[in-house]
Scaffold this motif. Sequence first.
Motif, short mmCIF file in Angstrom:
data_model
loop_
_atom_site.label_atom_id
_atom_site.label_comp_id
_atom_site.label_asym_id
_atom_site.label_seq_id
_atom_site.Cartn_x
_atom_site.Cartn_y
_atom_site.Cartn_z
N LYS A 31 0.77 -0.96 -0.25
CA LYS A 31 0.08 0.12 -0.09
C LYS A 31 0.92 1.29 -0.09
O LYS A 31 0.49 2.33 -0.74
N ASN A 32 1.99 1.25 0.87
CA ASN A 32 2.81 2.24 0.83
C ASN A 32 3.49 2.67 -0.59
O ASN A 32 3.70 3.95 -0.99
N LEU B 94 4.06 5.52 -5.51
CA LEU B 94 3.72 5.67 -7.22
C LEU B 94 2.59 6.42 -7.48
O LEU B 94 2.65 7.23 -8.49
N THR B 95 1.37 6.33 -6.74
CA THR B 95 0.36 7.27 -7.29
C THR B 95 0.73 8.54 -7.10
O THR B 95 0.35 9.41 -8.04
N MET B 96 1.41 9.13 -6.05
CA MET B 96 1.91 10.45 -5.78
C MET B 96 2.78 10.75 -6.95
O MET B 96 2.62 12.01 -7.62
N LEU B 97 3.57 10.00 -7.31
CA LEU B 97 4.77 10.31 -8.43
C LEU B 97 4.08 10.47 -9.87
O LEU B 97 4.25 11.41 -10.48
N VAL B 98 2.91 9.67 -10.09
CA VAL B 98 2.09 9.84 -11.21
C VAL B 98 1.33 11.16 -11.21
O VAL B 98 1.24 11.83 -12.28
N VAL B 99 0.72 11.39 -10.39
CA VAL B 99 -0.03 12.79 -9.85
C VAL B 99 1.10 14.09 -10.26
O VAL B 99 0.72 14.98 -10.88
#
Length: 178
Positions: A6-7, A12-17
């Motif tokens: 999850k972390n 990775l989601t933050m990097l994509v955003v």
Amino acid sequence: MAKNIKNRNLALTMLVVIGLVGAIYEAYQCHTISALNKKITAGKVITDDSYPYLQKYTAAYDQGNKSDYKHAIQTYSQLLDQSPSLANQAKIHFNIGNNLFTFGLIRRVNEDGTYQDEARHAYTQAKIAYEQSLRIEPTDISSKFNLSLLNSIMAKNMNAAPKEQSTMELSNLPIGLP
């Protein structure tokens, strides 16, 4: 292990955003620059205050195109006060020379074939501007060509126009030693 995944997914989601936000910003910048380039290519004056250098440069160019050579030269000179890059300094001096050269060409020639004082001054200043452009950018073919053209024009009839002598007498001045 699930918490670790999850972390990682969150990171990775933050990097994509962050990447998407950066890509959107860059696309906006490209669109703005493209619109600005279209205006410059079309010969329009830049009115956007975000680009004061380009705004002044296009205004000077437009003044020269409208045969307002004195103001164009003045505006180009103001650009030199903004400490542009060396390449831009060479272009500015070249444009100053072009405006002075054209200004000299439209001045009238005296009856005896000599140039008027304004034309002679404009040619001299144009020569200085072209030489300054070549000092900064020695390989500039346009400056070399215009300088050689100017020199061929200046070589003929560059004598000073004869000045009429004043016929007024100053009768109250003593002549000779006292």
